[in-house]
Design an enzyme around this catalytic site. Structure first.
Site, PDB file in Angstrom:
ATOM      1  N   THR A  58      13.510 -16.663  74.136  1.00 37.52           N
ATOM      2  CA  THR A  58      13.944 -15.911  75.313  1.00 37.52           C
ATOM      3  C   THR A  58      15.310 -15.288  75.064  1.00 37.52           C
ATOM      4  O   THR A  58      16.086 -15.782  74.248  1.00 37.52           O
ATOM      5  CB  THR A  58      14.046 -16.815  76.557  1.00 37.52           C
ATOM      6  OG1 THR A  58      14.990 -17.869  76.303  1.00 37.52           O
ATOM      7  CG2 THR A  58      12.698 -17.417  76.920  1.00 37.52           C
ATOM      8  N   SER A  60      18.816 -14.881  76.827  1.00 37.24           N
ATOM      9  CA  SER A  60      19.516 -15.633  77.869  1.00 37.24           C
ATOM     10  C   SER A  60      19.751 -14.774  79.103  1.00 37.24           C
ATOM     11  O   SER A  60      19.749 -13.542  79.041  1.00 37.24           O
ATOM     12  CB  SER A  60      20.860 -16.152  77.347  1.00 37.24           C
ATOM     13  OG  SER A  60      20.675 -17.096  76.326  1.00 37.24           O
ATOM     14  N   HIS A  65      25.406 -14.602  79.156  1.00 38.47           N
ATOM     15  CA  HIS A  65      26.050 -13.684  78.212  1.00 38.47           C
ATOM     16  C   HIS A  65      27.455 -13.323  78.685  1.00 38.47           C
ATOM     17  O   HIS A  65      28.394 -13.229  77.882  1.00 38.47           O
ATOM     18  CB  HIS A  65      25.201 -12.419  78.050  1.00 38.47           C
ATOM     19  CG  HIS A  65      23.984 -12.610  77.218  1.00 38.47           C
ATOM     20  ND1 HIS A  65      22.817 -11.917  77.421  1.00 38.47           N
ATOM     21  CD2 HIS A  65      23.746 -13.435  76.156  1.00 38.47           C
ATOM     22  CE1 HIS A  65      21.920 -12.293  76.517  1.00 38.47           C
ATOM     23  NE2 HIS A  65      22.459 -13.214  75.753  1.00 38.47           N
ATOM     24  N   SER A  89      17.464 -11.115  70.327  1.00 35.94           N
ATOM     25  CA  SER A  89      17.255  -9.682  70.560  1.00 35.94           C
ATOM     26  C   SER A  89      18.351  -8.811  69.971  1.00 35.94           C
ATOM     27  O   SER A  89      18.178  -7.605  69.800  1.00 35.94           O
ATOM     28  CB  SER A  89      17.173  -9.407  72.062  1.00 35.94           C
ATOM     29  OG  SER A  89      18.453  -9.581  72.659  1.00 35.94           O
ATOM     30  N   GLU A 115      19.489 -15.134  62.658  1.00 34.28           N
ATOM     31  CA  GLU A 115      18.248 -15.484  63.354  1.00 34.28           C
ATOM     32  C   GLU A 115      17.238 -15.977  62.319  1.00 34.28           C
ATOM     33  O   GLU A 115      17.114 -15.382  61.249  1.00 34.28           O
ATOM     34  CB  GLU A 115      17.715 -14.245  64.096  1.00 34.28           C
ATOM     35  CG  GLU A 115      16.370 -14.379  64.729  1.00 34.28           C
ATOM     36  CD  GLU A 115      16.305 -15.526  65.717  1.00 34.28           C
ATOM     37  OE1 GLU A 115      15.399 -16.361  65.543  1.00 34.28           O
ATOM     38  OE2 GLU A 115      17.146 -15.592  66.635  1.00 34.28           O
TER      39      GLU A 115
END
Length: 226
Positions: A58, A60, A65, A89, A115
């Site tokens: 997901t 956040s 943020h 993302s 990531e």
């Protein structure tokens, strides 16, 4: 939470977060305004709640943020080295880039998003290029594939480290990659149990002080085999 809301657009969302005191500084608000969530969240980009982005991951909620930017903003300076663990993302990595760029240009600035899912690495680069291709083209913002629990030694030490998933206990390897005067913010606690956003500050002598900021609920920090 009391400030949870849905914006009509990105600017409206940021205005609401500022009105509710989640965003305290104009510089944070501006970085988030310039980074439109529609490029990073295919579903409900302006809803103040986590949203799925694929791969069981997901993005956040916007208020988290905003908190990350506020807690780290004094460390986001031209020439700084920033690590975003579990960059997903690419949204917050882009916000870090824009926040620093607004303060001035320095060739030594490096913002690294790490990531562990190859598909998310590919997708986040596409998101960033849709938003503004010059971010990746600058060479100052990097998205790399790897196990973020081990940090990213090639660009260490870091002035600021953000972790977007929960570590089960004190993340020693990340603390070791903090520069003197650096700050790490990370959710700590078991999956499904009590978790807290914790702040680690390293002084000039290498001494580390931990501050517990707030209770949170995050997915665990994992690798592809977990």
């Amino acid at each position: 939470m009391a400030w949870r809301s849905v914006g009509a657009n990105n600017e409206d969302l940021i205005r609401q977060l500022k009105d509710h005191g989640v965003i305290a500084s104009d510089a944070v608000a501006q970085a988030m305004k310039e980074t439109d969530r529609k490029h990073y969240s295919p579903r409900n980009p302006y809803m103040d709640a986590p949203q799925p982005i694929g791969g069981g991951v997901t993005i956040s909620a916007p208020h988290m943020h905003a908190f990350a930017l506020e807690y780290l903003r004094d460390h986001l300076k031209p020439g700084a080295r920033i690590l975003d663990v579990g960059s997903g993302s690419g949204y917050l990595t882009a916000c870090f880039y824009r926040y620093i760029k607004a303060k001035g240009v320095d060739a030594d600035t490096r913002i690294v998003g790490i990531e562990h899912q190859a598909e998310l690495v590919r997708r986040s680069k596409a998101n960033l290029n849709t938003d503004d291709r010059s971010m990746l083209d600058s060479g100052q913002l990097l998205i790399v594939e790897g196990d973020g629990r081990k940090g990213y030694p090639p660009n260490a030490p870091y002035n600021a480290i953000h972790v977007g998933a929960a570590a089960p206990d004190t993340p020693t390897e990340l603390i070791n990659q903090l520069a003197s005067g650096g700050r790490l913010i990370v959710p700590v606690g078991p999956d499904g149990g009590s978790q807290y956003m914790q702040q680690y500050d390293k002084d000039a002598n290498g001494k580390v002080e931990m501050t517990r900021l707030m209770g949170v609920m995050y997915v665990p920090l994992t690798d592809l085999r977990s």
